[in-house]
Design an enzyme around this catalytic site. Sequence first.
Site, PDB file in Angstrom:
ATOM      1  N   HIS A 124       0.816  -1.223   0.000  1.00  0.00           N
ATOM      2  CA  HIS A 124       0.000   0.000   0.000  1.00  0.00           C
ATOM      3  C   HIS A 124       0.846   1.268   0.000  1.00  0.00           C
ATOM      4  O   HIS A 124       0.312   2.361  -0.149  1.00  0.00           O
ATOM      5  CB  HIS A 124      -0.974   0.011   1.183  1.00  0.00           C
ATOM      6  CG  HIS A 124      -0.344   0.197   2.517  1.00  0.00           C
ATOM      7  ND1 HIS A 124       0.222  -0.822   3.235  1.00  0.00           N
ATOM      8  CD2 HIS A 124      -0.198   1.306   3.284  1.00  0.00           C
ATOM      9  CE1 HIS A 124       0.686  -0.356   4.381  1.00  0.00           C
ATOM     10  NE2 HIS A 124       0.440   0.925   4.430  1.00  0.00           N
ATOM     11  N   CYS A 131       1.699  16.515  19.632  1.00  0.00           N
ATOM     12  CA  CYS A 131       0.380  17.120  19.818  1.00  0.00           C
ATOM     13  C   CYS A 131      -0.713  16.354  19.074  1.00  0.00           C
ATOM     14  O   CYS A 131      -1.894  16.578  19.297  1.00  0.00           O
ATOM     15  CB  CYS A 131       0.397  18.567  19.326  1.00  0.00           C
ATOM     16  SG  CYS A 131       1.613  19.608  20.129  1.00  0.00           S
TER      17      CYS A 131
END
Length: 460
Positions: free
Chosen positions: A196, A320
């Site tokens: 992929h 984050c």
Amino acid sequence: MPYFDAASAAPLHPVARQALLAALDEGWADPARLYREGRRARLLLDAAREAAAEAVGCRPDELVFTSSGTTAVHAGIAGALSGRRRVGRHLAHSAVEHSSVLHSAAAHEAAGGSRTEVLVDRFGAVDPAAFGEALRADTALACLQSANHEVGTEQPVAEVAALCAEAGVPLLVDAAQSLGWGPVPAGWSLLTASAHKWGGPAGVGLLAVRKGTRFSPQGPAGERESGRAPGFENLPAIVAAAASLRAVRDGAAAEAVRLRALVDRIRGVVAERVPDVEVVGDPVRRLPHLVTFSCLYVDGETLLHELDRREFSVSSGSSCTSSTLTPSHVLKAMGVLSEGNVRVSLPPGTAGTDVDRFLEVLPKVVADVRERLGAPVTAPPSPAPAASLVVDALGRRCPIPVIELAKVIGEVAVGATVTVLADDEAARLDIPAWCEMRGQEYVGEEPADRGSAYVVRRLS
């Protein structure tokens, strides 16, 4: 909607789609059976193996298909370590390998083995000499990716392979990111890849083991894929993976030139239009379609969401954007800024107009996020003979500790220090990176009652 995350998963190639649909009709039977449907399936499997082996640069009987690239890595490392257990139980690998390699290494260590993690430079590349020094008399296996999945830096595979051969140590190369662009330099003993990543269907991995490499498959034995990948082959997906690899390779040279020019434009324009940004990775020895940059004073998760709202799909290695609050191990090993990190990886066929629009949108998005977080937008005030300061950023996620540091650095005299108290792991990386970008001195880290105290001396 421009999709700029091919390094995670490339869009399904048209040839893969055609081959998949055809194989669903012709390749549904068991290729191990002798009746005509089985023989037809076996012909398809053999043809796919030959095509994939040609692209890899190995013999067809050296290559097996697995259920994923991660499975290929796990099987390759476990089999090579077991096959050479009489030599020793030491594993050497770079600090920026894919997590599948690191997880295998951690499992090996937990089972009583040992490992050496070879450090990288600020571009993310290993020093071949340092890698060679990590090889020992009891080293059973060495692992080195062909190119990094987060920053695109190509590794000196040929040089490391030569050192491994001299030491008699097999080298496993994770070629997941690079195989669609061209063959891996010679000298490897084991190679893994994932379909992929080049536009094949998900759920197909490659594991190649050179003849003469000691290898002992682990886990319950199977009758298929030389006993190295148990379970019924997903033949339609395998056929599609091999067909798309050949098709991608046929156009790789021309597409690499075109995408490299677009990435060069991103690298240059981002550095020019976005203040306080660090473009990371090797500017020359890199994959043609990938660029990563980090923005000071930016929450990575918010930045990605804002870009998504503007119809751009990108990814990030910023802490984050994760639930662990741990910065990317790749950025950490490189010692570069992690906050506000954006990875752009262009799939083949990306239009230049989409890149131009991204470069128009990005500066405003970064500015808006910084304003929302209260980041400094003007130069620090004139030096004042203030005493050293302590900034309490405990319980606050990066980039807030760095933003608070930037706000007060001008309030201390040149030569004085600011101590930042923080318990976000990303601060350990981002505060030193901020110092280097801002020309301030990072004194070091000290223990604190909670978290750590990061000391910065003002130089200008």
